[in-house]
Write a protein that holds these residues in place. Structure first.
Motif, PDB file in Angstrom:
ATOM      1  N   GLN A  46       0.816  -1.213   0.000  1.00 35.56           N
ATOM      2  CA  GLN A  46       0.000   0.000   0.000  1.00 35.56           C
ATOM      3  C   GLN A  46       0.856   1.273   0.000  1.00 35.56           C
ATOM      4  O   GLN A  46       0.308   2.373  -0.128  1.00 35.56           O
ATOM      5  CB  GLN A  46      -0.911   0.008   1.236  1.00 35.56           C
ATOM      6  N   ASN A  47       2.162   1.121   0.135  1.00 32.58           N
ATOM      7  CA  ASN A  47       3.043   2.290   0.275  1.00 32.58           C
ATOM      8  C   ASN A  47       4.293   2.138  -0.578  1.00 32.58           C
ATOM      9  O   ASN A  47       5.409   2.343  -0.108  1.00 32.58           O
ATOM     10  CB  ASN A  47       3.430   2.481   1.744  1.00 32.58           C
ATOM     11  N   GLN A  49       6.180   2.756  -4.560  1.00 33.80           N
ATOM     12  CA  GLN A  49       6.253   3.235  -5.938  1.00 33.80           C
ATOM     13  C   GLN A  49       7.302   2.403  -6.658  1.00 33.80           C
ATOM     14  O   GLN A  49       8.469   2.418  -6.266  1.00 33.80           O
ATOM     15  CB  GLN A  49       6.688   4.697  -5.998  1.00 33.80           C
ATOM     16  N   ASN A  61       5.485   9.901  -7.549  1.00 33.31           N
ATOM     17  CA  ASN A  61       4.298  10.578  -7.024  1.00 33.31           C
ATOM     18  C   ASN A  61       4.216  10.301  -5.530  1.00 33.31           C
ATOM     19  O   ASN A  61       3.655   9.297  -5.098  1.00 33.31           O
ATOM     20  CB  ASN A  61       3.031  10.110  -7.732  1.00 33.31           C
ATOM     21  N   PHE A  62       4.779  11.194  -4.749  1.00 35.39           N
ATOM     22  CA  PHE A  62       4.811  11.028  -3.301  1.00 35.39           C
ATOM     23  C   PHE A  62       3.511  11.531  -2.671  1.00 35.39           C
ATOM     24  O   PHE A  62       2.692  12.180  -3.314  1.00 35.39           O
ATOM     25  CB  PHE A  62       5.997  11.793  -2.716  1.00 35.39           C
ATOM     26  N   GLU A  63       3.379  11.252  -1.370  1.00 35.63           N
ATOM     27  CA  GLU A  63       2.239  11.779  -0.628  1.00 35.63           C
ATOM     28  C   GLU A  63       2.319  13.310  -0.594  1.00 35.63           C
ATOM     29  O   GLU A  63       3.379  13.900  -0.752  1.00 35.63           O
ATOM     30  CB  GLU A  63       2.237  11.259   0.817  1.00 35.63           C
ATOM     31  N   ALA A  64       1.175  13.936  -0.354  1.00 39.58           N
ATOM     32  CA  ALA A  64       1.110  15.394  -0.380  1.00 39.58           C
ATOM     33  C   ALA A  64       2.091  16.022   0.606  1.00 39.58           C
ATOM     34  O   ALA A  64       2.732  17.043   0.305  1.00 39.58           O
ATOM     35  CB  ALA A  64      -0.317  15.852  -0.078  1.00 39.58           C
ATOM     36  N   ASP A  65       2.253  15.420   1.795  1.00 37.59           N
ATOM     37  CA  ASP A  65       3.153  15.992   2.804  1.00 37.59           C
ATOM     38  C   ASP A  65       4.595  16.047   2.333  1.00 37.59           C
ATOM     39  O   ASP A  65       5.354  16.933   2.742  1.00 37.59           O
ATOM     40  CB  ASP A  65       3.073  15.183   4.109  1.00 37.59           C
ATOM     41  N   PHE A  66       4.967  15.099   1.490  1.00 35.00           N
ATOM     42  CA  PHE A  66       6.351  15.080   0.997  1.00 35.00           C
ATOM     43  C   PHE A  66       6.696  16.390   0.302  1.00 35.00           C
ATOM     44  O   PHE A  66       7.809  16.907   0.437  1.00 35.00           O
ATOM     45  CB  PHE A  66       6.541  13.913   0.035  1.00 35.00           C
ATOM     46  N   SER A 379       7.343   4.258   1.543  1.00 38.60           N
ATOM     47  CA  SER A 379       7.071   5.159   2.660  1.00 38.60           C
ATOM     48  C   SER A 379       6.948   4.307   3.917  1.00 38.60           C
ATOM     49  O   SER A 379       6.087   3.423   3.994  1.00 38.60           O
ATOM     50  CB  SER A 379       5.773   5.928   2.403  1.00 38.60           C
ATOM     51  N   THR A 382       4.288   5.944   8.169  1.00 38.47           N
ATOM     52  CA  THR A 382       2.980   6.575   8.268  1.00 38.47           C
ATOM     53  C   THR A 382       2.327   6.147   9.587  1.00 38.47           C
ATOM     54  O   THR A 382       2.861   5.312  10.311  1.00 38.47           O
ATOM     55  CB  THR A 382       2.089   6.159   7.086  1.00 38.47           C
ATOM     56  N   TYR A 418      11.793   7.436   4.122  1.00 36.62           N
ATOM     57  CA  TYR A 418      11.587   6.550   2.976  1.00 36.62           C
ATOM     58  C   TYR A 418      12.791   5.627   2.805  1.00 36.62           C
ATOM     59  O   TYR A 418      13.928   5.983   3.131  1.00 36.62           O
ATOM     60  CB  TYR A 418      11.418   7.349   1.677  1.00 36.62           C
TER      61      TYR A 418
END
Length: 436
Positions: A46-47, A49, A61-66, A379, A382, A418
């Motif tokens: 689930q985490n 790429q 395409n990282f999470e928004a916080d990155f 990632s 989380t 990461y």
């Protein structure tokens, strides 16, 4: 005689059992890992790429916080080709998604300025002295893939408006073999001083024309103590001259790397304005990129910067590389003679899934989920991550960790946000000169 034979029979049996145990024992960590892999594989799926490094299209395409990060550092073990490919892809992605323009580089100021001069002009003679020195000293940076990466970066820059182009800023210590080049570069920066320029600057230029330890150190101290208001209007790069003079002085005084690097990063921000209100990217060796105390007392660069008072302290994000089925080029001089290939470098295995040499607990989960991709980004921490309270990716076993300790203190400290798995990478090849 029968008693003697029976004695040797039991000695042989015991020796054989000991050998079998020695051969089998390292696999206990692998078995333990596989028996408890379920929740970790599920989380990684689930985490993740998966990255095709041969595909020029942007895939990250990282999470928004990155994308709120202020300083992003990737840590590699030097020597593997695919790490160079990943770095180039990362530079392009961060430039496109975050507007990153500055690379806080594991280079000296002059090395970085030579790279920038090449990026500006396409003249490869700016690069040649840097790579030739690296090759002569069998430094792992001195490889053809690194050279081609800089050429590819120039090609990418040419597709961008000038104010979006990537540039290097070197914060590392000037090496002994580089001192003459650094002095010549400094003399060139002062070449067009007018005759009535401040005496301290004239003295600095003269001392730089033939670097002698004491003479240059004294000239640098005098220049750095001078009133820089008197330098305005002389047509020189005032911050650059002061920065280079200070770093050449530190090198001549025998400073350690971090004695130079930490003040250099501070100068990068406060004197050059880089990193004050824009994100910065760096590609460094693995140790420097850890946000954790190592071996009880060692404090890597990423940890120091995240605890500093610099503007990006609360936004440091790190990615650490792990390797499977890969090779690296090691400086031959660092290896026992029987392992050396005869050249400046020797290709060695660089895989962290070998229970005899080096095994990182948890690497099997990542290898399974990466499904043979060139690279995969995970990632790790989380809110629902099983890694937050696990020894996975923090514990190593094998011969190499016993020879060169690399342990987190305390062991549950998280060294990065990461992990990047590099799979099936060839070793870097030595620099051979200008390409097409």
């Amino acid at each position: 005689m029968g008693i003697v034979l029976k004695f040797f029979k039991w000695v042989f049996i015991l020796l054989l059992v000991a050998i079998l145990i020695a051969v089998a024992w390292p696999w206990n960590v692998v078995v333990k890992e596989r028996l408890t892999a379920g929740p970790f594989k599920e989380y990684l799926e689930q985490n993740v790429q998966r990255i095709d490094l041969n595909d020029p299209a942007d895939q990250m395409n990282f999470e928004a916080d990155f994308y709120n990060s202020k300083l992003i550092i990737v840590g590699e073990v030097h020597g593997a080709q695919k790490a160079q490919d990943f770095d180039l892809m990362m530079m392009k992605h961060l430039n496109e998604r975050m507007g990153v323009r500055w690379l806080m580089a594991e280079l000296s100021y002059v090395q970085a300025e030579r790279f920038n001069a090449y990026l500006d002009t396409g003249d490869e003679t700016f690069l040649e002295p840097v790579f030739s020195r690296w090759l002569a000293s069998a430094t792992q940076w001195g490889n053809q893939q690194h050279y081609e990466k800089i050429k590819a970066l120039r090609a990418y820059n040419l597709t961008l408006p000038e104010n979006r182009r990537l540039r290097y800023f070197g914060v590392d210590l000037i090496g002994k073999s580089e001192r003459p080049d650094a002095a010549n570069w400094l003399a060139g920066m002062l070449e067009d001083l007018p005759a009535d320029a401040p005496e301290a600057l004239i003295g600095l230029r003269e001392a730089a024309s033939s670097v002698e330890d004491d003479a240059f150190i004294e000239a640098a101290k005098a220049a750095l103590a001078a009133d820089i208001e008197d330098w305005v209007g002389l047509g020189i790069d005032v911050p650059g001259v002061r920065y280079l003079a200070r770093n050449l002085m530190l090198s001549l005084e025998g400073a350690s790397r971090y004695t130079a690097i930490i003040p250099n990063v501070e100068a990068m921000v406060r004197e050059f304005g880089i990193g004050q209100d824009e994100p910065v990217y760096g590609f460094w060796g693995l140790f420097h990129s850890m946000k954790a105390v190592v071996n009880d007392t060692a404090r890597p660069l990423a940890l120091r910067l995240s605890e500093s008072d610099l503007p990006f302290a609360d936004g440091v994000t790190t990615l650490l590389m792990l390797y499977t089925d890969s090779m690296m080029n090691m400086p031959s001089r660092t290896l026992p003679e029987f392992l050396q290939s005869g050249g400046p470098y020797t290709d060695m295995s660089m895989s962290q899934d070998n229970p005899y040499l080096l095994y990182t607990y948890g690497i099997g989960d990542m290898r399974h989920v990466a499904s043979g991709a060139d690279a995969a980004i995970f990632s790790l921490y989380t809110d629902d991550s099983p890694y937050s309270n696990s020894k996975r990716l923090r514990q190593t076993t094998g011969i190499l960790p016993k020879l060169q300790r690399l342990e987190l203190t305390p062991p549950d400290q998280s060294p990065a946000e990461y992990a990047v798995l590099i799979n099936g990478s060839p070793a870097l090849t030595p620099y051979v000169g200008q390409g097409d």
